[in-house]
Design a protein around this motif. Structure first.
Motif, mmCIF file in Angstrom:
data_model
loop_
_atom_site.group_PDB
_atom_site.id
_atom_site.type_symbol
_atom_site.label_atom_id
_atom_site.label_comp_id
_atom_site.label_asym_id
_atom_site.label_seq_id
_atom_site.Cartn_x
_atom_site.Cartn_y
_atom_site.Cartn_z
ATOM 1 N N ILE A 1 0.581 -1.011 0.496
ATOM 2 C CA ILE A 1 0.000 0.232 -0.051
ATOM 3 C C ILE A 1 0.513 0.994 -0.170
ATOM 4 C CG2 ILE A 1 -1.940 1.573 1.343
ATOM 5 C CD1 ILE A 1 -2.608 -1.336 0.545
ATOM 6 N N ARG A 2 0.598 2.037 -1.032
ATOM 7 C CA ARG A 2 1.317 3.453 -1.517
ATOM 8 C C ARG A 2 0.454 4.130 -0.374
ATOM 9 N NH1 ARG A 2 3.259 0.702 -5.808
ATOM 10 N NH2 ARG A 2 1.534 1.433 -6.713
ATOM 11 N N ARG B 1 3.057 -9.266 -3.325
ATOM 12 C CA ARG B 1 3.183 -9.952 -5.367
ATOM 13 C C ARG B 1 1.768 -8.790 -6.532
ATOM 14 N NH1 ARG B 1 -0.700 -13.421 -3.978
ATOM 15 N NH2 ARG B 1 -1.621 -12.859 -5.699
ATOM 16 N N THR B 2 1.780 -8.433 -6.443
ATOM 17 C CA THR B 2 1.281 -7.553 -7.631
ATOM 18 C C THR B 2 1.647 -6.214 -8.052
ATOM 19 O OG1 THR B 2 -0.842 -7.054 -6.544
ATOM 20 C CG2 THR B 2 -0.912 -9.301 -7.655
ATOM 21 N N GLY B 3 2.409 -5.449 -7.345
ATOM 22 C CA GLY B 3 3.727 -4.891 -7.113
ATOM 23 C C GLY B 3 2.809 -3.543 -6.287
ATOM 24 N N GLY B 4 1.015 -3.139 -6.003
ATOM 25 C CA GLY B 4 0.684 -2.579 -4.521
ATOM 26 C C GLY B 4 -0.069 -1.420 -5.389
ATOM 27 N N VAL B 5 -0.791 -0.831 -4.826
ATOM 28 C CA VAL B 5 -1.323 0.053 -4.999
ATOM 29 C C VAL B 5 -1.312 1.405 -4.520
ATOM 30 C CG1 VAL B 5 -2.914 -1.795 -5.909
ATOM 31 C CG2 VAL B 5 -3.738 -0.781 -3.377
ATOM 32 N N SER B 6 -1.422 2.635 -5.157
ATOM 33 C CA SER B 6 -1.745 3.636 -4.342
ATOM 34 C C SER B 6 -3.574 4.256 -3.915
ATOM 35 C CB SER B 6 -1.033 4.669 -5.162
ATOM 36 O OG SER B 6 -1.282 5.950 -4.725
ATOM 37 N N LEU B 7 -4.032 4.096 -2.501
ATOM 38 C CA LEU B 7 -5.134 4.367 -2.267
ATOM 39 C C LEU B 7 -5.233 5.676 -2.918
ATOM 40 C CD1 LEU B 7 -5.015 2.487 1.288
ATOM 41 C CD2 LEU B 7 -5.558 1.790 -1.340
ATOM 42 N N PRO B 8 -6.696 5.891 -3.173
ATOM 43 C CA PRO B 8 -7.077 7.427 -2.964
ATOM 44 C C PRO B 8 -7.257 8.040 -2.541
ATOM 45 C CG PRO B 8 -8.383 5.326 -5.120
ATOM 46 C CD PRO B 8 -8.070 5.215 -3.517
ATOM 47 N N ARG B 9 -7.441 8.999 -2.134
ATOM 48 C CA ARG B 9 -7.500 9.714 -0.407
ATOM 49 C C ARG B 9 -9.017 9.458 0.441
ATOM 50 N NH1 ARG B 9 -5.233 16.019 -0.426
ATOM 51 N NH2 ARG B 9 -7.091 15.782 1.292
ATOM 52 N N GLU B 10 -9.999 9.247 -1.670
ATOM 53 C CA GLU B 10 -11.612 9.323 -0.675
ATOM 54 C C GLU B 10 -11.808 8.069 0.445
ATOM 55 O OE1 GLU B 10 -11.559 12.245 -4.384
ATOM 56 O OE2 GLU B 10 -10.768 10.117 -3.212
ATOM 57 N N PHE B 11 -10.675 7.112 0.127
ATOM 58 C CA PHE B 11 -11.189 5.730 -0.007
ATOM 59 C C PHE B 11 -10.782 5.385 1.511
ATOM 60 C CE2 PHE B 11 -9.106 2.151 1.487
ATOM 61 C CZ PHE B 11 -10.354 0.586 0.804
ATOM 62 N N VAL B 12 -9.986 6.234 2.015
ATOM 63 C CA VAL B 12 -9.574 6.343 3.509
ATOM 64 C C VAL B 12 -10.428 5.974 4.175
ATOM 65 C CG1 VAL B 12 -8.145 7.093 5.094
ATOM 66 C CG2 VAL B 12 -7.688 7.110 2.266
ATOM 67 N N LEU B 13 -11.366 7.115 4.983
ATOM 68 C CA LEU B 13 -12.408 7.219 5.702
ATOM 69 C C LEU B 13 -14.148 6.487 5.335
ATOM 70 C CD1 LEU B 13 -12.974 11.214 6.882
ATOM 71 C CD2 LEU B 13 -11.693 9.105 8.076
ATOM 72 N N VAL B 14 -13.738 5.711 4.278
ATOM 73 C CA VAL B 14 -15.151 4.976 3.135
ATOM 74 C C VAL B 14 -14.946 3.163 4.394
ATOM 75 C CG1 VAL B 14 -15.836 3.672 2.113
ATOM 76 C CG2 VAL B 14 -16.063 6.179 1.606
ATOM 77 N N ASP B 15 -13.637 3.271 3.886
ATOM 78 C CA ASP B 15 -12.864 2.623 4.467
ATOM 79 C C ASP B 15 -12.600 1.915 6.352
ATOM 80 O OD1 ASP B 15 -10.989 -0.744 3.990
ATOM 81 O OD2 ASP B 15 -10.223 1.099 5.634
ATOM 82 N N ARG B 16 -12.462 3.234 6.792
ATOM 83 C CA ARG B 16 -12.637 3.039 8.432
ATOM 84 C C ARG B 16 -14.115 3.104 8.775
ATOM 85 N NH1 ARG B 16 -10.370 2.634 13.566
ATOM 86 N NH2 ARG B 16 -10.789 4.234 14.719
#
Length: 453
Positions: free
Chosen positions: A175-176, A385-400
């Motif tokens: 996770i970047r 394994r697949t090289g990772g992803v950069s999370l969008p900002r909007e994702f953070v609080l929805v996941d939380r």
């Protein structure tokens, strides 16, 4: 001089804060690097040390770390586990501080505004503490006072946090976190402005006006400032203690319904999320509805982002991988290979799964708290394994919010038809109608400056 004593946000305030946190956070990074090179002796003891030190701080760094603990691979597992259990129990400031802060915010004759004002704090939070008071008209209120030096605390903690995350990224690329750290930084800075929090409360009072299961206190504008927030005192009891004392199935269902609507009606009908769903931010009413508190970490989304959520839900429900990939790209995920989409679908399937299952069930199958850790571990391994992803900002609080609410539903041990609740909240989804509702609610909230959407 009184103002400087209360809020020394210059170089010396920040240096003092850095001395408190640099050793702690630098130690996290160094010990984790040693772990990756095979030098670890006891990761769990490091994590317990971290929990002890952060629990004694006034909270900004702790809040950021808690939020990251819900994202797979964002922190080493032993740290994430300890930080997920932390809540803010900072020791309250004494009466001399309270008098000085109240005088700084309302003037030297501040006590004339109150018939009575409690000297002892009723609660201590991460950025401030709460006192119960009675206005001259008899209205019982809560006064939330910000701790001194919080601006310096936040800025110093964020610098140290970036340092620790930077070291961790060199060792683990699943996770970047660049966008995540920026999102956390913006939300934490917003929490310092209590005039904005008062507007957030007005926003939620509008959104939940037709939701009788949830009470939102009313702010007292004339007795609120950037560092003092006065609002209705609403009576309730601890949900955790109520669970320990024993609840009937009907009572648990009422609580679960109120919780679900408190978080997901604002999200799917107004594009707004309360980003901190831990048990300290709501209390239980006598009728098993909820009182909702702490409106500092509120995120307003573009209506198109909510449409992306609905689109991803439908893609998962119909097992349409191409549609899911398009939804992730609409969210802001980039460079998605077919294999990465499969990994993200396992993550999203874990979050959306209960909403797609049209029957009464626990929020997790068999109500097993270890299931989430197992899934998040697999997702982390897959992303690495697949090289990772950069999370969008909007994702953070929805996941939380999803993970935090899930943990509360697990504690309740309640079976609900989550799919039915979700359909009830979403209704006949229409992006243009959501945009119109959102604009009207924002206008009614009277933000001190236009909120970013």
């Amino acid at each position: 001089m009184a103002e400087r004593d209360l809020d020394n946000t210059g170089m010396f305030g920040e240096l003092r804060r850095m001395m408190q946190t640099t050793g702690t956070v630098g130690g996290i990074a160094a010990r984790y690097a040693g772990h990756k090179m095979g030098l670890r002796s006891s990761g769990s003891s490091y994590a317990e040390d971290l929990k002890g030190v952060l629990g004694g701080l006034k909270g900004p760094l702790m809040k950021a770390a808690q939020l990251l603990s819900s994202i797979p691979g964002a922190l080493p597992e032993e740290y994430a586990k300890e930080l997920a259990e932390l809540q803010s129990n900072a020791p309250p400031m004494g009466w001399s501080f309270v008098r000085r802060r109240m005088a700084a915010e309302l003037g030297p004759a501040w006590e004339k505004n109150f018939k009575a004002f409690g000297r002892e704090a009723s609660a201590a939070a991460s950025l401030g503490q709460v006192h119960q008071a009675i206005l001259n008209d008899g209205r019982r209120v809560a006064c939330k006072l910000q701790y001194p030096d919080m601006k310096a605390a936040v800025e110093s903690d964020l610098r140290q946090f970036r340092m620790a995350i930077g070291v961790y990224h060199k060792l683990d690329n699943a996770i970047r976190q660049d966008n995540v750290v920026e999102e956390l930084s913006e939300r934490l800075r917003e929490e310092l402005d209590y005039t904005r929090e008062a507007a957030n409360i007005r926003l939620y009072r509008t959104i939940l006006a037709d939701c009788p299961e949830v009470t939102v206190p009313e702010p007292v504008d004339e007795l609120s400032t950037r560092r003092l927030l006065t609002m209705d005192w609403v009576q309730g009891r601890s949900l955790s203690k109520a669970i320990d004392a024993g609840l009937s199935e009907d009572e648990k269902k009422k609580i679960a319904r109120a919780l679900f609507r408190a978080w997901y009606l604002p999200l799917y009908r107004y594009g707004v999320v309360h980003g901190d769903p831990h048990m300290g931010n709501f209390t239980l009413r006598d009728d098993f509805g909820l009182n909702l508190f702490d409106f500092g970490a509120i995120r307003i989304f573009k209506p198109s982002f909510i449409s992306g959520n609905i689109e991803l839900f439908e893609a998962l429900r119909t097992k349409d991988k191409d549609r899911a990939a398009a939804a992730y790209e609409a969210w802001g995920f980039k460079d998605l290979s077919s294999e990465k989409v499969d990994v993200l679908n396992e993550w999203a399937g874990f979050l959306f799964g209960p909403l797609m299952d049209d029957q009464e069930r626990y929020i997790q199958n068999e109500n097993n708290p270890d299931q989430s850790r197992e899934i998040l571990s697999r997702v982390h391994e897959g992303l690495q394994r697949t090289g990772g992803v950069s999370l969008p900002r909007e994702f953070v609080l929805v996941d939380r919010s999803a993970v935090g609410l899930g943990s509360v539903f697990l504690r309740l041990k309640v079976k609900m038809n989550w799919s039915e609740l979700f359909r009830e909240v979403v209704g006949e989804y229409n992006e243009q109608q959501l945009a119109a509702r959102q604009a009207a609610a924002i206008e009614a909230a009277r933000f001190p400056e236009a909120p970013a959407v």
